[in-house]
Design a protein around this motif. Structure first.
Motif, PDB file in Angstrom:
ATOM      1  N   VAL A   1       0.837  -1.193   0.000  1.00 41.79           N
ATOM      2  CA  VAL A   1       0.000   0.000   0.000  1.00 41.79           C
ATOM      3  C   VAL A   1       0.877   1.249   0.000  1.00 41.79           C
ATOM      4  CG1 VAL A   1      -1.774   1.304   1.234  1.00 41.79           C
ATOM      5  CG2 VAL A   1      -1.833  -1.198   1.249  1.00 41.79           C
ATOM      6  N   LEU A   2       0.647   2.128  -0.979  1.00 41.87           N
ATOM      7  CA  LEU A   2       1.316   3.426  -1.028  1.00 41.87           C
ATOM      8  C   LEU A   2       0.356   4.465  -0.467  1.00 41.87           C
ATOM      9  CD1 LEU A   2       2.773   3.435  -4.682  1.00 41.87           C
ATOM     10  CD2 LEU A   2       3.892   2.656  -2.599  1.00 41.87           C
ATOM     11  N   THR A   3       0.805   5.220   0.532  1.00 41.08           N
ATOM     12  CA  THR A   3      -0.054   6.247   1.095  1.00 41.08           C
ATOM     13  C   THR A   3       0.789   7.422   1.556  1.00 41.08           C
ATOM     14  OG1 THR A   3      -1.917   6.628   2.599  1.00 41.08           O
ATOM     15  CG2 THR A   3      -0.069   5.332   3.453  1.00 41.08           C
ATOM     16  N   GLY A   4       0.136   8.494   1.998  1.00 44.32           N
ATOM     17  CA  GLY A   4       0.821   9.713   2.381  1.00 44.32           C
ATOM     18  C   GLY A   4      -0.032  10.907   1.966  1.00 44.32           C
ATOM     19  N   LEU A   5       0.417  12.103   2.275  1.00 49.14           N
ATOM     20  CA  LEU A   5      -0.353  13.293   1.932  1.00 49.14           C
ATOM     21  C   LEU A   5      -0.441  13.484   0.416  1.00 49.14           C
ATOM     22  CD1 LEU A   5       0.842  16.035   4.479  1.00 49.14           C
ATOM     23  CD2 LEU A   5      -0.983  14.344   4.743  1.00 49.14           C
ATOM     24  N   SER A   6      -1.440  14.225  -0.019  1.00 48.92           N
ATOM     25  CA  SER A   6      -1.568  14.572  -1.434  1.00 48.92           C
ATOM     26  C   SER A   6      -0.337  15.353  -1.882  1.00 48.92           C
ATOM     27  CB  SER A   6      -2.821  15.428  -1.655  1.00 48.92           C
ATOM     28  OG  SER A   6      -3.985  14.700  -1.342  1.00 48.92           O
ATOM     29  N   GLY A   7       0.150  15.048  -3.070  1.00 49.13           N
ATOM     30  CA  GLY A   7       1.294  15.766  -3.614  1.00 49.13           C
ATOM     31  C   GLY A   7       2.639  15.244  -3.181  1.00 49.13           C
ATOM     32  N   SER A   8       2.650  14.159  -2.419  1.00 50.59           N
ATOM     33  CA  SER A   8       3.930  13.617  -1.943  1.00 50.59           C
ATOM     34  C   SER A   8       4.655  12.807  -3.013  1.00 50.59           C
ATOM     35  CB  SER A   8       3.710  12.758  -0.693  1.00 50.59           C
ATOM     36  OG  SER A   8       2.799  11.704  -0.955  1.00 50.59           O
ATOM     37  N   GLY A   9       3.937  12.422  -4.078  1.00 50.58           N
ATOM     38  CA  GLY A   9       4.567  11.684  -5.173  1.00 50.58           C
ATOM     39  C   GLY A   9       4.247  10.210  -5.208  1.00 50.58           C
ATOM     40  N   LYS A  10       3.135   9.811  -4.597  1.00 49.49           N
ATOM     41  CA  LYS A  10       2.767   8.393  -4.546  1.00 49.49           C
ATOM     42  C   LYS A  10       2.504   7.813  -5.930  1.00 49.49           C
ATOM     43  CE  LYS A  10      -0.813   9.087  -1.971  1.00 49.49           C
ATOM     44  NZ  LYS A  10      -0.678  10.566  -1.904  1.00 49.49           N
ATOM     45  N   THR A  11       1.762   8.566  -6.759  1.00 52.95           N
ATOM     46  CA  THR A  11       1.388   8.047  -8.072  1.00 52.95           C
ATOM     47  C   THR A  11       2.593   7.938  -8.997  1.00 52.95           C
ATOM     48  OG1 THR A  11      -0.824   9.005  -7.814  1.00 52.95           O
ATOM     49  CG2 THR A  11      -0.159   8.372 -10.037  1.00 52.95           C
ATOM     50  N   VAL A  12       3.504   8.905  -8.915  1.00 51.40           N
ATOM     51  CA  VAL A  12       4.746   8.830  -9.703  1.00 51.40           C
ATOM     52  C   VAL A  12       5.537   7.589  -9.291  1.00 51.40           C
ATOM     53  CG1 VAL A  12       6.981   9.921 -10.133  1.00 51.40           C
ATOM     54  CG2 VAL A  12       4.903  11.303 -10.143  1.00 51.40           C
TER      55      VAL A  12
ATOM     56  N   GLY B   1       2.827  -4.762   3.401  1.00 55.01           N
ATOM     57  CA  GLY B   1       3.683  -3.658   3.794  1.00 55.01           C
ATOM     58  C   GLY B   1       3.053  -2.334   3.388  1.00 55.01           C
ATOM     59  N   ILE B   2       3.432  -1.265   4.086  1.00 55.99           N
ATOM     60  CA  ILE B   2       2.932   0.078   3.785  1.00 55.99           C
ATOM     61  C   ILE B   2       4.115   0.975   3.464  1.00 55.99           C
ATOM     62  CG2 ILE B   2       1.747   2.113   4.699  1.00 55.99           C
ATOM     63  CD1 ILE B   2       0.232   0.213   6.600  1.00 55.99           C
ATOM     64  N   VAL B   3       4.048   1.660   2.329  1.00 56.69           N
ATOM     65  CA  VAL B   3       5.050   2.668   1.983  1.00 56.69           C
ATOM     66  C   VAL B   3       4.398   4.031   2.206  1.00 56.69           C
ATOM     67  CG1 VAL B   3       6.523   3.632   0.179  1.00 56.69           C
ATOM     68  CG2 VAL B   3       6.154   1.156   0.289  1.00 56.69           C
ATOM     69  N   PHE B   4       4.839   4.708   3.256  1.00 54.77           N
ATOM     70  CA  PHE B   4       4.288   6.017   3.603  1.00 54.77           C
ATOM     71  C   PHE B   4       5.183   7.073   2.962  1.00 54.77           C
ATOM     72  CE2 PHE B   4       3.672   9.765   6.255  1.00 54.77           C
ATOM     73  CZ  PHE B   4       2.298   9.794   6.410  1.00 54.77           C
ATOM     74  N   VAL B   5       4.661   7.747   1.933  1.00 55.18           N
ATOM     75  CA  VAL B   5       5.470   8.670   1.137  1.00 55.18           C
ATOM     76  C   VAL B   5       5.411  10.088   1.722  1.00 55.18           C
ATOM     77  CG1 VAL B   5       5.956   9.532  -1.176  1.00 55.18           C
ATOM     78  CG2 VAL B   5       4.947   7.253  -0.885  1.00 55.18           C
ATOM     79  N   VAL B   6       6.593  10.679   1.913  1.00 48.14           N
ATOM     80  CA  VAL B   6       6.711  12.029   2.465  1.00 48.14           C
ATOM     81  C   VAL B   6       7.421  12.923   1.455  1.00 48.14           C
ATOM     82  CG1 VAL B   6       7.715  13.423   4.316  1.00 48.14           C
ATOM     83  CG2 VAL B   6       6.822  11.132   4.820  1.00 48.14           C
ATOM     84  N   ASP B   7       6.890  14.112   1.245  1.00 49.66           N
ATOM     85  CA  ASP B   7       7.531  15.095   0.368  1.00 49.66           C
ATOM     86  C   ASP B   7       8.693  15.717   1.129  1.00 49.66           C
ATOM     87  OD1 ASP B   7       8.300  17.294  -1.150  1.00 49.66           O
ATOM     88  OD2 ASP B   7       6.257  17.752  -1.797  1.00 49.66           O
ATOM     89  N   ALA B   8       9.918  15.365   0.755  1.00 48.95           N
ATOM     90  CA  ALA B   8      11.102  15.859   1.464  1.00 48.95           C
ATOM     91  C   ALA B   8      11.392  17.323   1.172  1.00 48.95           C
ATOM     92  CB  ALA B   8      12.325  15.010   1.095  1.00 48.95           C
ATOM     93  N   LEU B   9      10.771  17.873   0.132  1.00 47.10           N
ATOM     94  CA  LEU B   9      10.960  19.285  -0.215  1.00 47.10           C
ATOM     95  C   LEU B   9      10.122  20.195   0.679  1.00 47.10           C
ATOM     96  CD1 LEU B   9      11.063  19.502  -4.126  1.00 47.10           C
ATOM     97  CD2 LEU B   9      12.839  20.226  -2.532  1.00 47.10           C
ATOM     98  N   ASP B  10       8.837  19.891   0.774  1.00 45.66           N
ATOM     99  CA  ASP B  10       7.908  20.718   1.553  1.00 45.66           C
ATOM    100  C   ASP B  10       7.620  20.103   2.917  1.00 45.66           C
ATOM    101  OD1 ASP B  10       7.706  22.506  -0.566  1.00 45.66           O
ATOM    102  OD2 ASP B  10       6.100  21.354  -1.507  1.00 45.66           O
ATOM    103  N   PHE B  11       8.563  19.393   3.453  1.00 42.63           N
ATOM    104  CA  PHE B  11       8.304  18.650   4.682  1.00 42.63           C
ATOM    105  C   PHE B  11       7.959  19.545   5.866  1.00 42.63           C
ATOM    106  CE2 PHE B  11      10.080  17.003   8.700  1.00 42.63           C
ATOM    107  CZ  PHE B  11       9.143  16.005   8.929  1.00 42.63           C
TER     108      PHE B  11
END
Length: 263
Positions: A63-74, A138-148
């Protein structure tokens, strides 16, 4: 009498003959031996059923999850196609597919496909995550490292909610915190992000401990009372890694997947 009826009668007689033979054979076996044979047969059948059930329910879903715009779909497209599919928009529905990792597509021999679910990060769409957790390996929690920093509180709250979910805790679903977009010079490091998340979650667990138990029936508390929170205290394994969906530098994510979904 038709040929079909004659055939049925003949088949019935043969069944009766075999039944009598089996009964006569069983009557010749001493009761203790018969009971032992039945016990062995029952035990063997039970073990085979359990083995088949285990094989059938062993999950291959990531499962890929995280805030919108973090880059999950890419990240999803990089795993599947080896391409960033630039121009993707914020997902409003889960994006899922079953495939062999693109990096393994040229491997010889059998490679186990994985089922990847990219769950929308918008707050109103997050309940959809519940649909995938029971099957998650497993869960991949994606974080935007730029706008963190500007999103640190929101990221921490969402991650806190995931780490305290009963399904995640009881199944000990491993979580990879994927610090995405680290190819950019101004991106924060995974060490910095990990420390900030631990600090924010420490504050959250303190504030939320005031909530009555009736409101958190299905949740678990995090950390060790009296100690500063650290991901090492979680019921499930939590790791932090850096990646870039845009440039295809996603080997830590692929390693995490293969650690929990064997080829």
């Amino acid at each position: 009498m038709s040929k079909l009826t004659e055939g049925m009668e003949q088949w019935k007689k043969e069944i009766e003959q075999w039944s009598h033979r089996v009964i006569e054979f069983l009557q010749q076996i001493p009761p203790p031996q018969l009971y032992a044979a039945c016990a062995v047969l029952l035990l063997t059948t039970t073990l085979l059923l359990l083995f088949q059930l285990f094989k059938r329910t062993k999950s291959n879903t990531i499962v890929l999850t995280g805030l919108s715009g973090s880059g999950k779909t890419v990240l999803f497209y990089q795993l599947r196609d080896g391409s960033s599919h630039q121009g993707t928009v914020t997902s409003m529905e889960p994006n899922e597919d079953t495939f062999v990792l693109h990096s393994e597509s040229t491997k010889k021999g059998k490679v186990k496909p994985i089922h990847v679910a990219d769950v929308p990060g918008h707050s109103r769409l997050r309940p959809k995550l519940e649909e995938f957790l029971p099957q998650a390996a497993g869960i991949v929690f994606v974080v935007d490292a730029l706008d963190f920093l500007s999103n640190c509180r929101a990221v921490s709250e969402y991650l806190y909610d995931i780490l305290t979910k009963s399904t995640v805790v009881k199944k000990k679903i491993p979580v990879l915190i994927c610090c995405n977009k680290t190819d950019k010079v101004t991106a924060h490091t995974k060490e910095f992000i990990r420390k900030q998340l631990e600090k924010e979650i420490d504050k959250l667990r303190t504030s939320r401990s005031a909530i009555s138990e009736a409101d958190v029936t299905n949740d678990f508390t995090l950390g060790v009372p009296g100690e500063a929170f650290a991901f090492s205290q979680c019921y499930n394994k939590v790791t932090v890694a850096e990646a870039s969906g845009l440039t295809g530098e996603i080997s830590p994510v692929e390693q995490f997947i293969r650690e929990h979904v064997k080829p």
